[in-house]
Design a protein around this motif. Structure first.
Motif, PDB file in Angstrom:
ATOM      1  N   SER A 292      13.525 -14.077 -17.032  1.00 42.67           N
ATOM      2  CA  SER A 292      14.473 -14.709 -16.124  1.00 42.67           C
ATOM      3  C   SER A 292      15.905 -14.250 -16.357  1.00 42.67           C
ATOM      4  O   SER A 292      16.819 -14.722 -15.709  1.00 42.67           O
ATOM      5  CB  SER A 292      14.402 -16.235 -16.285  1.00 42.67           C
ATOM      6  N   SER A 293      16.109 -13.337 -17.303  1.00 46.18           N
ATOM      7  CA  SER A 293      17.453 -12.843 -17.550  1.00 46.18           C
ATOM      8  C   SER A 293      17.868 -11.881 -16.455  1.00 46.18           C
ATOM      9  O   SER A 293      17.073 -11.478 -15.621  1.00 46.18           O
ATOM     10  CB  SER A 293      17.506 -12.139 -18.907  1.00 46.18           C
ATOM     11  N   ASP A 294      19.126 -11.481 -16.488  1.00 45.40           N
ATOM     12  CA  ASP A 294      19.630 -10.564 -15.473  1.00 45.40           C
ATOM     13  C   ASP A 294      19.129  -9.145 -15.673  1.00 45.40           C
ATOM     14  O   ASP A 294      19.250  -8.310 -14.788  1.00 45.40           O
ATOM     15  CB  ASP A 294      21.175 -10.549 -15.479  1.00 45.40           C
ATOM     16  N   ASP A 295      18.609  -8.835 -16.842  1.00 46.93           N
ATOM     17  CA  ASP A 295      18.125  -7.480 -17.107  1.00 46.93           C
ATOM     18  C   ASP A 295      16.654  -7.406 -16.745  1.00 46.93           C
ATOM     19  O   ASP A 295      15.804  -7.982 -17.417  1.00 46.93           O
ATOM     20  CB  ASP A 295      18.307  -7.118 -18.589  1.00 46.93           C
ATOM     21  N   HIS A 296      16.344  -6.687 -15.660  1.00 44.13           N
ATOM     22  CA  HIS A 296      14.957  -6.567 -15.205  1.00 44.13           C
ATOM     23  C   HIS A 296      14.324  -5.368 -15.879  1.00 44.13           C
ATOM     24  O   HIS A 296      14.834  -4.263 -15.817  1.00 44.13           O
ATOM     25  CB  HIS A 296      14.916  -6.386 -13.690  1.00 44.13           C
ATOM     26  N   CYS A 297      13.203  -5.580 -16.499  1.00 40.26           N
ATOM     27  CA  CYS A 297      12.533  -4.470 -17.172  1.00 40.26           C
ATOM     28  C   CYS A 297      11.042  -4.691 -17.126  1.00 40.26           C
ATOM     29  O   CYS A 297      10.533  -5.645 -17.722  1.00 40.26           O
ATOM     30  CB  CYS A 297      12.998  -4.360 -18.630  1.00 40.26           C
ATOM     31  N   VAL A 298      10.343  -3.838 -16.437  1.00 36.97           N
ATOM     32  CA  VAL A 298       8.888  -3.863 -16.467  1.00 36.97           C
ATOM     33  C   VAL A 298       8.452  -3.030 -17.651  1.00 36.97           C
ATOM     34  O   VAL A 298       8.900  -1.903 -17.828  1.00 36.97           O
ATOM     35  CB  VAL A 298       8.303  -3.279 -15.160  1.00 36.97           C
ATOM     36  N   PRO A 299       7.606  -3.549 -18.531  1.00 38.64           N
ATOM     37  CA  PRO A 299       7.237  -2.826 -19.746  1.00 38.64           C
ATOM     38  C   PRO A 299       6.700  -1.443 -19.456  1.00 38.64           C
ATOM     39  O   PRO A 299       6.004  -1.216 -18.471  1.00 38.64           O
ATOM     40  CB  PRO A 299       6.158  -3.732 -20.371  1.00 38.64           C
ATOM     41  N   GLY A 300       7.015  -0.507 -20.322  1.00 38.15           N
ATOM     42  CA  GLY A 300       6.557   0.862 -20.137  1.00 38.15           C
ATOM     43  C   GLY A 300       5.097   1.049 -20.504  1.00 38.15           C
ATOM     44  O   GLY A 300       4.440   1.953 -20.030  1.00 38.15           O
ATOM     45  N   ASP A 301       4.574   0.224 -21.403  1.00 36.19           N
ATOM     46  CA  ASP A 301       3.176   0.314 -21.800  1.00 36.19           C
ATOM     47  C   ASP A 301       2.324  -0.340 -20.727  1.00 36.19           C
ATOM     48  O   ASP A 301       2.319  -1.550 -20.567  1.00 36.19           O
ATOM     49  CB  ASP A 301       2.974  -0.392 -23.139  1.00 36.19           C
ATOM     50  N   VAL A 302       1.582   0.466 -19.993  1.00 37.09           N
ATOM     51  CA  VAL A 302       0.801  -0.080 -18.876  1.00 37.09           C
ATOM     52  C   VAL A 302      -0.622  -0.403 -19.279  1.00 37.09           C
ATOM     53  O   VAL A 302      -1.419  -0.793 -18.455  1.00 37.09           O
ATOM     54  CB  VAL A 302       0.785   0.916 -17.697  1.00 37.09           C
TER      55      VAL A 302
ATOM     56  N   GLU B  58      -0.938 -15.506  -4.213  1.00 42.57           N
ATOM     57  CA  GLU B  58      -2.320 -15.966  -4.328  1.00 42.57           C
ATOM     58  C   GLU B  58      -3.176 -14.966  -5.088  1.00 42.57           C
ATOM     59  O   GLU B  58      -4.051 -15.350  -5.870  1.00 42.57           O
ATOM     60  CB  GLU B  58      -2.909 -16.228  -2.937  1.00 42.57           C
ATOM     61  N   ALA B  59      -2.952 -13.673  -4.886  1.00 39.62           N
ATOM     62  CA  ALA B  59      -3.689 -12.658  -5.642  1.00 39.62           C
ATOM     63  C   ALA B  59      -3.371 -12.775  -7.125  1.00 39.62           C
ATOM     64  O   ALA B  59      -4.228 -12.574  -7.982  1.00 39.62           O
ATOM     65  CB  ALA B  59      -3.354 -11.266  -5.124  1.00 39.62           C
ATOM     66  N   ASN B  60      -2.105 -13.076  -7.447  1.00 39.27           N
ATOM     67  CA  ASN B  60      -1.683 -13.371  -8.820  1.00 39.27           C
ATOM     68  C   ASN B  60      -2.056 -12.257  -9.783  1.00 39.27           C
ATOM     69  O   ASN B  60      -2.550 -12.484 -10.877  1.00 39.27           O
ATOM     70  CB  ASN B  60      -2.294 -14.700  -9.281  1.00 39.27           C
ATOM     71  N   ASN B  61      -1.819 -11.028  -9.359  1.00 38.15           N
ATOM     72  CA  ASN B  61      -2.134  -9.862 -10.178  1.00 38.15           C
ATOM     73  C   ASN B  61      -0.937  -8.929 -10.145  1.00 38.15           C
ATOM     74  O   ASN B  61      -0.533  -8.497  -9.063  1.00 38.15           O
ATOM     75  CB  ASN B  61      -3.381  -9.160  -9.617  1.00 38.15           C
ATOM     76  N   PRO B  62      -0.328  -8.596 -11.283  1.00 35.58           N
ATOM     77  CA  PRO B  62       0.862  -7.747 -11.266  1.00 35.58           C
ATOM     78  C   PRO B  62       0.596  -6.330 -10.777  1.00 35.58           C
ATOM     79  O   PRO B  62       1.529  -5.615 -10.440  1.00 35.58           O
ATOM     80  CB  PRO B  62       1.313  -7.749 -12.728  1.00 35.58           C
ATOM     81  N   TYR B  63      -0.670  -5.921 -10.739  1.00 42.00           N
ATOM     82  CA  TYR B  63      -1.002  -4.587 -10.243  1.00 42.00           C
ATOM     83  C   TYR B  63      -1.121  -4.537  -8.724  1.00 42.00           C
ATOM     84  O   TYR B  63      -1.321  -3.472  -8.147  1.00 42.00           O
ATOM     85  CB  TYR B  63      -2.314  -4.101 -10.863  1.00 42.00           C
TER      86      TYR B  63
ATOM     87  N   ALA C  49      -2.593   0.370 -11.436  1.00 41.12           N
ATOM     88  CA  ALA C  49      -2.511  -0.155 -12.803  1.00 41.12           C
ATOM     89  C   ALA C  49      -1.426   0.548 -13.600  1.00 41.12           C
ATOM     90  O   ALA C  49      -1.666   1.100 -14.673  1.00 41.12           O
ATOM     91  CB  ALA C  49      -3.861  -0.032 -13.493  1.00 41.12           C
ATOM     92  N   ALA C  50      -0.233   0.539 -13.064  1.00 35.86           N
ATOM     93  CA  ALA C  50       0.935   1.105 -13.728  1.00 35.86           C
ATOM     94  C   ALA C  50       2.164   0.549 -13.025  1.00 35.86           C
ATOM     95  O   ALA C  50       2.099   0.201 -11.837  1.00 35.86           O
ATOM     96  CB  ALA C  50       0.926   2.638 -13.643  1.00 35.86           C
ATOM     97  N   PRO C  51       3.281   0.453 -13.717  1.00 34.77           N
ATOM     98  CA  PRO C  51       4.502   0.013 -13.029  1.00 34.77           C
ATOM     99  C   PRO C  51       5.001   1.097 -12.092  1.00 34.77           C
ATOM    100  O   PRO C  51       4.976   2.280 -12.423  1.00 34.77           O
ATOM    101  CB  PRO C  51       5.485  -0.236 -14.180  1.00 34.77           C
ATOM    102  N   PHE C  52       5.435   0.721 -10.908  1.00 37.34           N
ATOM    103  CA  PHE C  52       6.124   1.662 -10.050  1.00 37.34           C
ATOM    104  C   PHE C  52       7.467   2.004 -10.689  1.00 37.34           C
ATOM    105  O   PHE C  52       8.131   1.124 -11.256  1.00 37.34           O
ATOM    106  CB  PHE C  52       6.372   1.051  -8.664  1.00 37.34           C
ATOM    107  N   PRO C  53       7.901   3.254 -10.600  1.00 33.26           N
ATOM    108  CA  PRO C  53       9.221   3.607 -11.145  1.00 33.26           C
ATOM    109  C   PRO C  53      10.350   2.730 -10.633  1.00 33.26           C
ATOM    110  O   PRO C  53      11.272   2.406 -11.384  1.00 33.26           O
ATOM    111  CB  PRO C  53       9.382   5.065 -10.701  1.00 33.26           C
ATOM    112  N   ILE C  54      10.276   2.312  -9.373  1.00 30.49           N
ATOM    113  CA  ILE C  54      11.352   1.476  -8.837  1.00 30.49           C
ATOM    114  C   ILE C  54      11.400   0.126  -9.550  1.00 30.49           C
ATOM    115  O   ILE C  54      12.483  -0.478  -9.680  1.00 30.49           O
ATOM    116  CB  ILE C  54      11.181   1.281  -7.319  1.00 30.49           C
ATOM    117  N   GLU C  55      10.256  -0.358 -10.055  1.00 29.00           N
ATOM    118  CA  GLU C  55      10.234  -1.622 -10.784  1.00 29.00           C
ATOM    119  C   GLU C  55      10.925  -1.492 -12.135  1.00 29.00           C
ATOM    120  O   GLU C  55      11.419  -2.485 -12.684  1.00 29.00           O
ATOM    121  CB  GLU C  55       8.794  -2.091 -10.993  1.00 29.00           C
TER     122      GLU C  55
ATOM    123  N   GLY D 123       7.831   5.294  -5.901  1.00 29.15           N
ATOM    124  CA  GLY D 123       7.520   6.202  -6.997  1.00 29.15           C
ATOM    125  C   GLY D 123       6.084   6.663  -7.069  1.00 29.15           C
ATOM    126  O   GLY D 123       5.708   7.399  -7.993  1.00 29.15           O
ATOM    127  N   HIS D 124       5.243   6.255  -6.097  1.00 27.90           N
ATOM    128  CA  HIS D 124       3.859   6.727  -6.023  1.00 27.90           C
ATOM    129  C   HIS D 124       3.797   7.746  -4.884  1.00 27.90           C
ATOM    130  O   HIS D 124       3.706   7.367  -3.715  1.00 27.90           O
ATOM    131  CB  HIS D 124       2.922   5.556  -5.766  1.00 27.90           C
TER     132      HIS D 124
END
Length: 467
Positions: A58-68, A229-234, A259-265, A368-369
């Motif tokens: 919830s912080s201002d720094d958005h970071c999707v983990p690099g380890d997918v 509703e899908a509740n899946n980060p992928y 099953a990987a973060p998009f670069p924009i994320e 990014g895909h």
């Protein structure tokens, strides 16, 4: 591994097996839909909102983990995930259509790789999509165009391409009905017969109303509900306006699993002060990404987020600014990306090397895909190429500042009342409200819930990219 049987297609992937009433194709048109029954998934709105979890802190720094590799890396807390039902059902139904040979090619056989570099752009070689995808049938210089029933639209698809109808339940409990009467104009989830990735589907709001490709608050809220509703980060949803590489002028969103973060994320963002405490929505601006864009984040509710984003989109489409939208983090985070690739291409300003790849930078490419159509381009793809391609998409810094200011004004104050792009009126003064009484009555009076879901959902293997 499952394989896909190639089938010939003209308008729909549906193959006629026997003579049936109507046009003989068992489609969604008025010729075949009366009396038809389709599966129905109803979602509980309160339950969906309560279970939504962001994929970042919830912080201002958005970071999707690099380890997918670890699914739990996407969680903002250690609480267990809820509401897998739509996720599993969608994948099971999609795989069923794959076994039945309803796709134009085997997307699971497409080569995919992550390009070395800071952002992890993902490249896919998809020659089948290039050869068999439906061509664009309308002008690319007009974001708003009237619906043309003579051109391809989703009422022409076969009913077997529909996975299920999708709408809110009356008792806030998610339920699935194997056969249900077709509502007056249902929201439907259908396969994309020219898929980009595993589980690639289309969400078509109020399909029988034949709405043109333009966002309104109700349709966008429905897309957010589906993500939640899908509740899946992928699982992400995307939207392309006309002029931003939508190929069908019939309102729809796309969605698939990666099953990987998009670069924009993973791109850094900076806080936009406008609207800091307005409407329960935070706004950020992409910084250090080749495409300039805004990021809207939910604070209180999906409804607040939907109003802000939809208002911004209405401003863009009413002012003939092509744009793309990406919905991530289970519906809690939305990227709004105005673009000008087609305009620059028409003026002869796009680098010829980029044009030679024949890549159309729509929402997935911008995120990014990148779907490449030729083997040589795939083999030579680099992060530098991806950055150069997307830089051709972006508005200039000066132009973006102008558009950003107007988008924010529209998001939190609403677009001028005379500029709202309203859908055509329903007969007899009907309403487009998602919670139509007619829908609730049909769900309760005419539908018999399946006694058991045992055996409906097969074991689903790993999804996403290789390498």
């Amino acid at each position: 591994m499952l394989t896909i049987k190639r089938v010939e297609t003209v308008v729909s992937m549906h193959q006629q097996l026997e003579q049936v009433p109507g046009c003989g194709r068992d489609c969604l048109g008025n010729c075949c839909i009366p009396g038809a029954k389709l599966p129905l998934y109803t979602f509980g709105i309160k339950q969906t909102l309560g279970s939504n979890k962001r994929a970042h802190t919830s912080s201002d720094d958005h970071c999707v983990p690099g380890d997918v590799g670890d699914f739990n890396d996407y969680e903002a807390d250690d609480s267990p995930q809820e509401n897998y039902f739509l996720d599993e059902l969608l994948l099971a139904q999609w795989e069923d259509r794959m076994v039945r040979g309803l796709f134009r090619y085997d997307v699971t056989a497409c080569e995919t790789k992550m390009l070395p570099g800071e952002y992890g752009f993902i490249a896919q070689l998809n020659e089948g999509r290039h050869l068999q995808k439906r061509p664009t049938e309308f002008r690319v210089d007009q974001v708003l165009q009237p619906f043309d029933p003579k051109k391809f639209n989703f009422t022409k698809v076969g009913q077997e391409e529909i996975l299920f109808q999708f709408g809110p339940s009356e008792d806030n409990v998610s339920e699935f009905y194997e056969k249900a009467p077709v509502l007056s104009s249902p929201n439907v989830v259908a396969i994309n017969v020219s898929p980009i990735e595993y589980g690639h589907v289309l969400l078509v709001p109020r399909v029988l109303d034949r709405l043109p490709q333009r966002i309104d608050q109700d349709s966008f809220l429905l897309a957010l509900y589906m993500a939640a509703e899908a509740n899946n980060p992928y699982f992400r949803l995307g939207y392309n306006s006309l002029g931003a590489f939508a190929t069908i002028n019939h309102l729809h969103f796309q969605a698939y699993y990666l099953a990987a973060p998009f670069p924009i994320e993973r791109a850094p963002t900076t806080r936009v002060s406008y609207g800091r405490k307005k409407g329960g929505v935070k706004v950020y601006e992409l910084s250090k990404f080749p495409v300039r864009g805004l990021v809207f984040e939910m604070c209180n509710s999906l409804e607040d987020l939907s109003v802000a984003v939809a208002n911004a989109c209405v401003y863009l489409q009413n002012n003939n600014i092509p744009y793309n939208v990406l919905i991530t983090d289970r519906g809690s985070r939305v990227f709004v990306l105005p673009q000008c690739f087609a305009e620059r291409q028409a003026r002869g300003e796009v680098d010829q090397e980029i044009l030679d790849t024949q890549v159309n930078p729509a929402v997935w490419e911008i995120s990014g895909h990148i779907v490449l159509k030729q083997r040589k381009d795939y083999d030579l793809a680099t992060e530098e190429y991806a950055w150069k391609l997307l830089a051709e998409v972006s508005l200039s810094a000066e132009r973006f500042e102008e558009v950003k200011a107007e988008c924010l004004k529209a998001a939190f104050e609403g677009p001028p009342s005379d500029s709202m792009a309203q859908p055509p009126a329903l007969p007899n003064g009907g309403s487009y409200n998602l919670l139509e009484k007619e829908q609730a009555v049909l769900i309760k009076s005419n539908i018999h819930k399946a006694n058991s879901m045992d055996g409906v959902v097969p074991n689903v293997g790993e999804v996403g990219v290789e390498g």
